[in-house]
Design a protein around this motif. Sequence first.
Motif, PDB file in Angstrom:
ATOM      1  N   LYS A  11       0.238   0.478   8.766  1.00 41.56           N
ATOM      2  CA  LYS A  11       1.244   1.142   7.934  1.00 41.56           C
ATOM      3  C   LYS A  11       1.647   2.508   8.498  1.00 41.56           C
ATOM      4  O   LYS A  11       2.350   3.264   7.856  1.00 41.56           O
ATOM      5  N   SER A  90       5.560   8.052  10.461  1.00 42.58           N
ATOM      6  CA  SER A  90       5.588   7.630   9.064  1.00 42.58           C
ATOM      7  C   SER A  90       4.269   6.970   8.694  1.00 42.58           C
ATOM      8  O   SER A  90       3.757   6.132   9.437  1.00 42.58           O
ATOM      9  N   ASP A  91       3.730   7.364   7.549  1.00 42.75           N
ATOM     10  CA  ASP A  91       2.489   6.774   7.030  1.00 42.75           C
ATOM     11  C   ASP A  91       2.756   6.288   5.613  1.00 42.75           C
ATOM     12  O   ASP A  91       2.853   7.079   4.684  1.00 42.75           O
ATOM     13  N   THR A  92       2.889   4.965   5.471  1.00 46.24           N
ATOM     14  CA  THR A  92       3.171   4.396   4.152  1.00 46.24           C
ATOM     15  C   THR A  92       1.896   4.017   3.412  1.00 46.24           C
ATOM     16  O   THR A  92       1.959   3.338   2.393  1.00 46.24           O
ATOM     17  N   ASN A  93       0.740   4.461   3.899  1.00 46.98           N
ATOM     18  CA  ASN A  93      -0.506   4.287   3.154  1.00 46.98           C
ATOM     19  C   ASN A  93      -0.486   5.146   1.896  1.00 46.98           C
ATOM     20  O   ASN A  93      -1.211   4.876   0.950  1.00 46.98           O
ATOM     21  N   LYS A  94       0.314   6.186   1.911  1.00 45.53           N
ATOM     22  CA  LYS A  94       0.378   7.122   0.798  1.00 45.53           C
ATOM     23  C   LYS A  94       1.638   6.865  -0.017  1.00 45.53           C
ATOM     24  O   LYS A  94       2.621   6.350   0.485  1.00 45.53           O
ATOM     25  N   THR A  95       1.584   7.234  -1.297  1.00 44.91           N
ATOM     26  CA  THR A  95       2.747   7.121  -2.161  1.00 44.91           C
ATOM     27  C   THR A  95       3.043   8.500  -2.738  1.00 44.91           C
ATOM     28  O   THR A  95       2.191   9.047  -3.431  1.00 44.91           O
ATOM     29  N   PRO A  96       4.186   9.107  -2.455  1.00 45.73           N
ATOM     30  CA  PRO A  96       5.219   8.579  -1.557  1.00 45.73           C
ATOM     31  C   PRO A  96       4.774   8.630  -0.105  1.00 45.73           C
ATOM     32  O   PRO A  96       3.810   9.323   0.235  1.00 45.73           O
ATOM     33  N   ALA A  97       5.494   7.918   0.736  1.00 46.14           N
ATOM     34  CA  ALA A  97       5.151   7.864   2.160  1.00 46.14           C
ATOM     35  C   ALA A  97       5.169   9.266   2.760  1.00 46.14           C
ATOM     36  O   ALA A  97       5.983  10.109   2.385  1.00 46.14           O
ATOM     37  N   VAL A  99       6.019  11.479   5.837  1.00 49.90           N
ATOM     38  CA  VAL A  99       6.878  11.422   7.018  1.00 49.90           C
ATOM     39  C   VAL A  99       6.887  12.787   7.688  1.00 49.90           C
ATOM     40  O   VAL A  99       7.118  13.806   7.037  1.00 49.90           O
TER      41      VAL A  99
END
Length: 133
Positions: A11, A90-97, A99
Motif C-alpha cells: 500500500k 503515498s501510504d494508504t495504510n493510514k486513513t486518510p492516506a 502523501v
Amino acid sequence: MSSITNYNPMKVSVIVDGRIITGFSDASMVVITRNEDIVSTAVGTQGDVVYSENANRSGTITLSLQETSSSVDFLRGIAKGRKEVNVVISDTNKTPAEVTSANRCRITKIPDNKKEKTAGSIDVTIFAPVIED
C-alpha cells in the motif's frame, strides 16, 4: 485496551517522474529526511525561551532498491541526464492516506553499479528542495 493494526508495504507507492518505482530491497523502501530541524530554540539566562522557525524545507529521499530492479536503470538515466523530477510517496495504510511530494528534485549521485556474489541493494539519494507533507 491495546489496539491491533495492520501494515502492508504493497500500500506504499513511490512515483518518480511519473513512473512507479518497483523492486525495493528487503530491508527498506524509502526514507524521507529533512535536512534541518523545523525550529531552533534559544533559552536566555533568566529562562526566557525563543523559538525561531526554520524556513528550510529541503530534504533527502533515499530509495533502497534491489540491484536487479529495472528502476535502477531508469533512475541512473535520470541522474546521468541531470534531469529535474517530481517525486510522490503515498501510504494508504493510514486513513486518510499519507502523501509526501517534492518538485524539481535531483538525484545527487549516479547510483552505484555493483557486481557481487549475491544480489544486493542499491541506495538512490534524491535531493528535494521543498518537501510537502
